[in-house]
Design an enzyme around this catalytic site. Structure first.
Site, PDB file in Angstrom:
ATOM      1  N   SER A 101     -34.422 -23.751   2.684  1.00 14.51           N
ATOM      2  CA  SER A 101     -34.081 -22.973   3.884  1.00 14.51           C
ATOM      3  C   SER A 101     -34.900 -21.683   3.829  1.00 14.51           C
ATOM      4  CB  SER A 101     -32.587 -22.664   3.915  1.00 14.51           C
ATOM      5  OG  SER A 101     -31.835 -23.834   3.785  1.00 14.51           O
ATOM      6  N   LYS A 176     -32.422 -24.107  11.170  1.00 12.42           N
ATOM      7  CA  LYS A 176     -31.543 -24.105   9.988  1.00 12.42           C
ATOM      8  C   LYS A 176     -30.817 -22.753   9.855  1.00 12.42           C
ATOM      9  CE  LYS A 176     -29.673 -24.970   6.004  1.00 12.42           C
ATOM     10  NZ  LYS A 176     -28.440 -25.746   5.937  1.00 12.42           N
ATOM     11  N   LYS A 245     -28.636 -15.101   2.415  1.00  7.86           N
ATOM     12  CA  LYS A 245     -30.068 -15.163   2.762  1.00  7.86           C
ATOM     13  C   LYS A 245     -30.278 -15.851   4.104  1.00  7.86           C
ATOM     14  CE  LYS A 245     -31.771 -18.808   1.562  1.00  7.86           C
ATOM     15  NZ  LYS A 245     -32.324 -20.144   1.416  1.00  7.86           N
TER      16      LYS A 245
HETATM   17  P1  NAD Z   1     -30.164 -24.200  -6.667  1.00  8.33           P
HETATM   18  O1  NAD Z   1     -30.147 -22.796  -7.108  1.00  8.33           O
HETATM   19  O2  NAD Z   1     -29.116 -25.132  -7.179  1.00  8.33           O
HETATM   20  O3  NAD Z   1     -31.594 -24.859  -6.968  1.00  8.33           O
HETATM   21  C1  NAD Z   1     -32.805 -24.182  -6.891  1.00  8.33           C
HETATM   22  C2  NAD Z   1     -33.652 -24.647  -8.051  1.00  8.33           C
HETATM   23  O4  NAD Z   1     -34.938 -24.038  -7.943  1.00  8.33           O
HETATM   24  C3  NAD Z   1     -33.076 -24.247  -9.415  1.00  8.33           C
HETATM   25  O5  NAD Z   1     -32.933 -25.404 -10.217  1.00  8.33           O
HETATM   26  C4  NAD Z   1     -34.114 -23.280  -9.983  1.00  8.33           C
HETATM   27  O6  NAD Z   1     -34.267 -23.375 -11.389  1.00  8.33           O
HETATM   28  C5  NAD Z   1     -35.362 -23.745  -9.257  1.00  8.33           C
HETATM   29  N1  NAD Z   1     -36.407 -22.726  -9.169  1.00  8.33           N
HETATM   30  C6  NAD Z   1     -36.295 -21.415  -8.830  1.00  8.33           C
HETATM   31  N2  NAD Z   1     -37.504 -20.825  -8.828  1.00  8.33           N
HETATM   32  C7  NAD Z   1     -38.395 -21.789  -9.155  1.00  8.33           C
HETATM   33  C8  NAD Z   1     -39.808 -21.815  -9.305  1.00  8.33           C
HETATM   34  N3  NAD Z   1     -40.557 -20.717  -9.103  1.00  8.33           N
HETATM   35  N4  NAD Z   1     -40.399 -22.986  -9.651  1.00  8.33           N
HETATM   36  C9  NAD Z   1     -39.657 -24.105  -9.849  1.00  8.33           C
HETATM   37  N5  NAD Z   1     -38.315 -24.147  -9.745  1.00  8.33           N
HETATM   38  C10 NAD Z   1     -37.699 -23.002  -9.385  1.00  8.33           C
HETATM   39  O7  NAD Z   1     -30.154 -24.168  -5.068  1.00  8.33           O
HETATM   40  P2  NAD Z   1     -29.806 -25.360  -4.061  1.00  8.33           P
HETATM   41  O8  NAD Z   1     -28.379 -25.197  -3.660  1.00  8.33           O
HETATM   42  O9  NAD Z   1     -30.336 -26.645  -4.585  1.00  8.33           O
HETATM   43  O10 NAD Z   1     -30.658 -24.856  -2.802  1.00  8.33           O
HETATM   44  C11 NAD Z   1     -32.056 -25.094  -2.679  1.00  8.33           C
HETATM   45  C12 NAD Z   1     -32.455 -24.777  -1.235  1.00  8.33           C
HETATM   46  O11 NAD Z   1     -31.714 -25.603  -0.343  1.00  8.33           O
HETATM   47  C13 NAD Z   1     -32.157 -23.329  -0.810  1.00  8.33           C
HETATM   48  O12 NAD Z   1     -33.182 -22.876   0.039  1.00  8.33           O
HETATM   49  C14 NAD Z   1     -30.813 -23.462  -0.081  1.00  8.33           C
HETATM   50  O13 NAD Z   1     -30.628 -22.395   0.846  1.00  8.33           O
HETATM   51  C15 NAD Z   1     -30.971 -24.807   0.575  1.00  8.33           C
HETATM   52  N6  NAD Z   1     -29.735 -25.548   0.875  1.00  8.33           N
HETATM   53  C16 NAD Z   1     -28.714 -25.621  -0.019  1.00  8.33           C
HETATM   54  C17 NAD Z   1     -27.559 -26.370   0.313  1.00  8.33           C
HETATM   55  C18 NAD Z   1     -26.391 -26.507  -0.636  1.00  8.33           C
HETATM   56  O14 NAD Z   1     -25.306 -26.954  -0.191  1.00  8.33           O
HETATM   57  N7  NAD Z   1     -26.513 -26.166  -1.921  1.00  8.33           N
HETATM   58  C19 NAD Z   1     -27.483 -27.022   1.538  1.00  8.33           C
HETATM   59  C20 NAD Z   1     -28.574 -26.962   2.418  1.00  8.33           C
HETATM   60  C21 NAD Z   1     -29.695 -26.210   2.075  1.00  8.33           C
END
Ligand code: NAD
Length: 295
Positions: A101, A176, A245
């Protein structure tokens, strides 16, 4: 798209709460998937599920036909693809699918910078949370040229129940942020409703049941209140900082378009304050604790 999925190389960057189950569906659909995450645990989990875990982002990007990013925000997506000469590992003509997102302004800039290096980008953020990431039933909103979106369709279909084409690059990300404004405002309204009803003497479970059978029904009343808030499990899998965010992205978009949307600005401030107090990585359903304290 290469005819044979087994010869289509997909890089998956960001194997967190959402990325891990999404990548699992790509592997199950037969794609050859290389993955990278900063977390060694996430990388080894991915390897046990049939993916090729890489120690460096550049190794995952190398020779990939499609690159999926599922990272916390657009700035991190940009760094993963362009910083430290990582872009040198990108294949000419490759298609980046940013499923994070991200902010639309970051996405537009990244698409231009990648185009200058012969790489295409579409934005394909998702809705449905970890539950629908696990079941492969996500809603995906996709911005980009129709041809690029069609090329990515078999990849997206392996993770989605519904796919919407929203228009030009960055329009998926705008949509989104708009969705999460409505979702985040719904969480706040529903928690405040429960607090108000309880103060009057109504029972919390009854309030939620009646909302769900009435015009107050919303996503938070339906799939969050009993499951994560009233049960006090607070484990929906979506962080307060990520919600804050997303709603700030929507508020910035309104400002950029010269619109004054009072409820949007108030909701963005509220989620930012909650993220500061509860911690960025706290579960967003902990908003109950934040609002209980201030009510
Ligand atoms: P999360 O924190 O569980 O996962 C993010 C991952 O990215 C982590 O494993 C972290 O180690 C990794 N990461 C961070 N910086 C990095 C880098 N420079 N290189 C490689 N890996 C890196 O977050 P999430 O909940 O999986 O969310 C991911 C995205 O999806 C976000 O943008 C969030 O807003 C969006 N999103 C989340 C949900 C939800 O329900 N969790 C739903 C829809 C959208």
């Amino acid at each position: 798209m290469t005819e044979n999925k087994k010869t289509t190389n997909v890089a998956f960057i960001g194997l967190g709460a959402m990325g891990q189950p999404m990548a699992r569906h790509l592997i199950a659909a037969g794609f050859r998937v290389s993955g990278f995450d900063l977390s060694p645990d996430a990388r080894s989990k991915f390897a046990t599920e049939g993916g090729q875990g890489c120690e460096e982002v550049s190794a995952a990007l190398w020779n990939a036909d499609f690159i999926i990013t599922m990272l916390p925000n657009g700035k991190i997506v940009r760094d993963a693809l362009l910083a430290n000469e990582n872009w040198r590992s990108l294949k000419q003509g490759a298609l980046v699918i940013d499923m994070s997102s991200s902010a639309p302004s970051d996405t537009r800039r990244l698409a231009q910078d990648l185009a200058a290096k012969g790489v295409r980008l579409i934005d394909a953020p998702v809705s449905g949370g970890t539950k629908r990431a696990v079941s492969g039933q996500l809603t995906i909103m996709v911005g980009g040229s129709e041809m690029d979106v069609e090329e990515a369709r078999p990849i997206l279909e392996s993770m989605a129940a519904k796919i919407f084409w929203t228009g030009a690059v960055a329009s998926g990300h705008a949509m989104k942020a708009i969705n999460n404004y409505v979702s985040g405002a719904g969480v706040v309204a529903t928690i405040e409703a429960v607090l108000l009803g309880q103060r009057f003497g109504l029972e919390a479970g009854t309030i939620v049941d009646i909302l769900n059978a009435s015009s107050g029904k919303n996503n938070a009343s339906d799939v969050k209140m009993k499951q994560f808030v009233l049960s006090e499990s607070f484990d929906s899998g979506f962080a307060t900082g990520l919600m804050a965010k997303d709603i700030r992205i929507a508020a910035d978009l309104a400002r950029h378009l010269d619109m004054e949307l009072g409820a949007l600005s108030a909701t963005a401030d509220l989620w930012e304050n909650a993220a500061k107090e509860l911690g960025q990585t706290s579960d967003h359903t902990m908003m109950m604790k934040f609002l209980s304290k201030s009510s």
